[in-house]
Write a protein that holds these residues in place. Structure first.
Motif: not given
Ligand code: SF4
Length: 683
Positions: A201-209, A249-259
Motif C-alpha cells: 500500500v502506498f499513500i499520499s502520491g499525486g499528480m498536479g502542477a 488541501s490534498r492528502l499529500r499536503f496533510l502528509f507534509d504538514k504533519l511530517g
C-alpha cells in the motif's frame, strides 16, 4: 452480471433531494452558487458556455456493460452533443447537457445501476484499476472485485462526499502498472505473501502542477484489511485535512504538514480504532472472464491489413483461446451512434466485454479467437480511429474548450498532431509506440509527467504580445519499483509543435525495428535529435506583425488571450457553502433585530442556531440537514472537545428541544459569533 458497484439503498432519495434543489434553482428559489455546492459532488459541472453542463458517470476500473453503454449513448443523443467522452480515470462524461434535463438523466442512469455521485468535488473519485486485470498472464491476481466491493461500501457512506478535497484511489494487478498506485492518494498493489492474497500500500502520491510519489504505508496487508485501511485514510483526511486552502488541501499536503512520523502515528491510532470498532471485511465476488455467448457465424479475413491490425491491437488473454482488443478512440471522444452499434455487436459476446482505459480508449475483452475476423470486419465498417496513427497512445485533457481552468485548446492541438503524423506509425506494434500526454495547463489532467513525451500549456510573451506555448517534458520510466519522472527539455510555441513531432517521428519510423521500445530509442538517440530539431528549426518566434496566426491557438482564429479563462469548478462545495451560510446568518441576525413579533423572533433564533451549527460541521466533513445529526455532532465535535465554550450547552439543548429562546437572544448571538470566529481562526 459484471458491475462497477452496487447502488446504495438510500440513493434514490439522494437523487430526489438533488432534483428538488435543481427544480428550486430553475424556478428562481435557489441561486446558482448554492446549487453548485450540491451538484458538483454529483459530478455535474458547468461548462464554459453558460447553462451547458458536463455530467460525469462513475465506472469503477472502466467497467461498463454493453446495455449500460447503450443507455448512456441514447441519453447523449437525446440531451447532449451526441458523443461520449472517456476520461483518464476510466469513466465517461456527457457534455452540453441542459440543467432542466439533468433530473431525468439522473433517474435514467439510476435505472441502469449507474451513479454520478463522487464524479466531482471533494469526494472519493472514480477508482482506477489496471485495465488488464483478470485477463493478464503476468498479474498477481485480479484486483477488480476488491475495487468494486470497496466502491460499493464507500458509496453507502455519506462521509465519502464531504471531504476536505478530492481523494483518489488506485488498484494495480502487478508492478507493471505501478505508477497508477504510486501516484494516487491511496494505491493498492496486488501481492501474495505466504500463499495469502493481499496488497502493498502506498499513500499520499499525486499528480498536479507538482507531482508527489506515494510513501510506502504497508509492505503487505492481508486482503481482509482492505476496508480498514481505506476507511482509516478517509477518517484521518476528514479529521485533519485542510478545508480552507484548497491549493494545499490534498492528502499529500496533510502528509507534509504533519511530517512522516506524526502522519503515520495519526494513521496508526485511527487504524487500531477502526479495527476494534468496525473491522469490516469486504465481500469479494470473483469476476469470470469467459465468452458467454456464441451467437455469430464465424467470418474470415485474409488481408494484410487484418494481420497488421492483429499485431497492433489484439492481445492474448490468460484464458485459453480468448483475446482482448484495443479499440483506439481518438482523444477519448466516441460518437453516440458508434456506441449504439458497438453495444449491439457486443451483445453477441456477453456482458463482461468492455473496459475504459486510462489512455481514453476502449478495451474489448473475452472474444474467442474464432470471432476476431468478425470483430475486424465490424470495426472497419464502423470506426475510423484504429487507423489513425497514435490515436491509441496520445492522451489529451479536455483543455480550454470546456475546462474553466484551461489555458490552451489542448484537444485541438492533439487533433492537429494526429492529422499530421505519418500514417505508417499506426502499424508500429503497441509496445513500441510513443506515449504522448498533453495538458492544456500545468494541472496535469493529461498526465504529462508520465508520458514518453509530455506537453503542458503556458503563456509566453514576445515583445508586447502573448502566445500559447508548451513545455516539453520526457524521460518517465519505472525502474525496480521506482518511478523516474520526466524532466523538462525545452519549450515550443503551440503552432510549431505538430511540425516538430512529425519530423521527429519520421526518424523513429526508419529505425524503430532496431529498438525494444520507444523509451530505448529515445534514450539512445531520440532525445538528442529532438533537442537538436527544437533548437535548430522550431525555436524562432515570429513577431506579431510577421505572423498573426502564430498568436492564435489551434482551432481558433482569435488572437490568444487570457480573457474568460477564470477559476474552475473543482473548488465548488465546501468554501462556497460556508460563505453562503455566513451570509444567511448575517441576514437572520438583521431580521431578528428588525422584528417585533415574539413568535417570529423565536423562530429566527432557532434558524440562526441551526444554520451556524450546520455550517461549522462542514469543517469536520459532516454535511447534513438532519437536525438530530446536526445537534448531536456539534455537541460531540465542538462542545465536548472545548472548541466552543461549554457554557453554551444549555442553549444548544434548548434549541434542540424547540424550547422558546426569546430570553436567550444575546447568548444566541454570542454563540453564533463564537462559531464564526472559530471558523475564521482556522481559515
Ligand atoms: S490540465 Fe488544465 S486545461 Fe487540462 S483539464 Fe486540467 S485544468 Fe483543464
Amino acid at each position: 452480471m459484471v458491475k462497477g458497484y452496487e447502488l446504495p439503498k438510500n440513493f434514490l432519495q439522494e437523487i430526489d433531494d438533488l432534483i428538488g434543489l435543481i427544480n428550486k434553482n430553475l424556478s428562481g428559489e435557489m441561486d446558482g452558487a448554492t446549487l453548485k455546492s450540491y451538484r458538483v459532488p454529483f459530478g455535474i459541472y458547468e461548462q464554459r458556455t453558460p447553462d451547458t453542463f458536463m455530467v460525469r458517470i462513475r465506472c469503477t476500473g472502466g467497467i461498463i456493460t454493453p446495455s449500460q453503454f447503450l443507455e448512456i449513448a441514447k441519453i447523449s443523443q437525446k440531451f447532449g452533443e451526441g458523443k461520449i467522452h472517456i476520461t483518464t480515470r476510466q469513466e465517461v462524461q456527457l457534455h452540453d447537457i441542459k440543467l432542466k434535463d439533468i433530473p431525468f438523466i439522473l433517474k435514467e442512469l439510476y435505472g441502469f445501476g449507474l451513479s454520478t455521485r463522487g464524479g466531482g468535488g471533494n469526494t472519493i473519485r472514480n477508482v482506477v484499476v489496471s485495465v488488464n486485470s483478470g485477463i493478464d498472464k503476468n498479474e498477481v491476481f485480479d484486483i477488480v472485485p476488491y475495487a468494486v466491493s470497496l466502491v460499493t461500501k464507500f458509496l453507502e457512506e455519506n462521509d465519502s462526499f464531504g471531504l476536505p478535497r478530492k481523494l483518489k484511489f488506485a488498484f494495480v494487478n502487478s508492478t507493471d502498472d505501478l505508477e497508477s498506485a504510486i501516484l494516487a492518494d491511496l494505491g493498492f498493489v496486488a501481492k501474495i505473501k505466504d500463499n495469502k492474497k493481499g496488497f502493498k500500500v502506498f499513500i499520499s502520491g499525486g499528480m498536479g502542477a507538482k507531482y508527489a510519489t506515494g510513501k510506502l504505508l504497508f509492505d503487505f496487508i492481508d486482503d481482509t484489511e482492505l476496508y480498514n485501511v481505506a476507511k482509516t485514510v478517509k477518517n484521518i483526511f476528514n479529521q485533519f485535512g485542510d478545508r480552507k486552502n484548497r491549493h494545499k488541501s490534498r492528502l499529500r499536503f496533510l502528509f507534509d504538514k504533519l511530517g512522516e512520523k506524526e502522519f503515520f502515528s495519526v494513521f496508526d491510532k485511527e487504524y487500531q480504532k477502526i479495527k476494534i470498532e468496525q473491522n469490516y471485511i469486504l465481500p469479494i465476488t470473483p469476476i469470470e472472464n469467459k465468452q458467454q455467448k456464441f451467437a455469430l457465424i464465424k467470418e474470415e479475413n485474409n488481408t494484410k491489413e487484418y494481420s497488421l491490425w492483429q499485431s497492433s491491437f489484439v492481445f492474448q488473454q490468460k484464458q485459453q483461446d480468448l483475446y482482448s482488443i484495443l479499440l483506439p478512440i481518438k482523444l477519448g471522444d466516441i460518437k453516440a451512434s458508434d456506441v449504439i452499434k458497438l453495444s449491439d455487436f457486443l451483445d453477441n459476446f456477453g456482458e463482461n466485454t468492455i473496459r475504459f482505459t486510462k489512455e481514453q480508449n476502449i478495451q474489448i475483452r473475452n472474444i474467442h479467437k474464432e470471432y476476431l475476423a468478425n470483430f475486424y470486419n465490424f470495426l472497419t465498417k464502423t470506426f475510423e480511429a484504429y487507423s489513425i496513427p497514435l490515436s491509441d497512445t496520445l492522451v489529451s485533457c479536455t483543455g480550454a474548450d470546456t475546462c474553466k481552468l484551461g489555458i490552451g485548446l489542448s484537444k485541438n492541438l492533439s487533433s492537429e498532431i494526429l492529422k499530421l503524423i505519418n500514417q505508417e506509425l499506426s502499424h508500429i506494434p503497441y509496445n513500441k509506440k510513443p506515449k504522448i500526454n498533453i495538458s492544456g495547463c500545468p494541472n496535469c489532467c493529461g498526465k504529462h509527467w508520465v508520458g514518453d513525451l509530455g506537453f503542458y500549456g503556458f503563456v509566453a510573451k514576445k515583445g508586447e504580445n502573448i502566445y500559447l506555448a508548451y513545455n516539453i517534458v520526457c524521460g518517465f520510466t519505472i525502474k525496480c519499483d521506482n518511478l523516474i519522472f520526466s524532466t523538462k527539455i525545452g519549450e515550443i510555441g503551440a503552432k510549431k509543435l505538430p511540425l516538430l513531432l512529425n519530423e521527429f517521428f519520421n526518424d523513429y519510423l526508419k529505425v524503430f525495428a532496431n529498438y525494444e521500445s520507444f523509451y530505448e530509442y529515445f534514450n539512445m538517440t531520440g532525445k538528442e535529435l529532438l533537442i537538436k530539431l527544437l533548437n535548430e528549426k522550431y525555436k524562432t518566434i515570429p513577431f506579431f506583425e510577421e505572423d498573426k496566426t502564430f498568436y492564435c491557438d489551434w482551432g481558433s482564429d482569435e488572437i490568444f488571450s487570457l480573457i474568460g479563462k477564470g477559476s474552475g469548478e473543482c473548488s465548488a462545495g465546501l468554501f462556497d457553502f460556508i460563505e453562503k451560510d455566513i451570509k444567511i446568518i448575517e441576514k437572520i441576525k438583521l431580521d431578528i433585530e428588525n422584528e417585533s413579533n415574539e413568535e417570529k423572533i423565536n423562530s429566527y433564533l432557532h434558524q440562526i442556531i441551526f444554520t451556524a451549527l450546520r455550517m461549522i460541521l462542514l469543517t469536520k466533513g459532516i454535511e447534513t440537514n438532519d437536525k438530530q445529526v446536526v445537534f448531536n455532532a456539534f455537541t460531540k465535535n465542538f462542545i465536548n472537545t472545548g472548541i466552543i465554550d461549554k457554557s453554551y450547552q444549555d442553549l444548544i439543548y434548548n434549541a434542540e428541544k424547540l424550547v422558546n429562546l426569546n430570553n436567550n437572544k444575546q447568548k444566541t448571538f454570542a454563540l453564533v459569533t463564537d462559531i464564526i470566529t472559530h471558523y475564521k481562526s482556522i481559515s
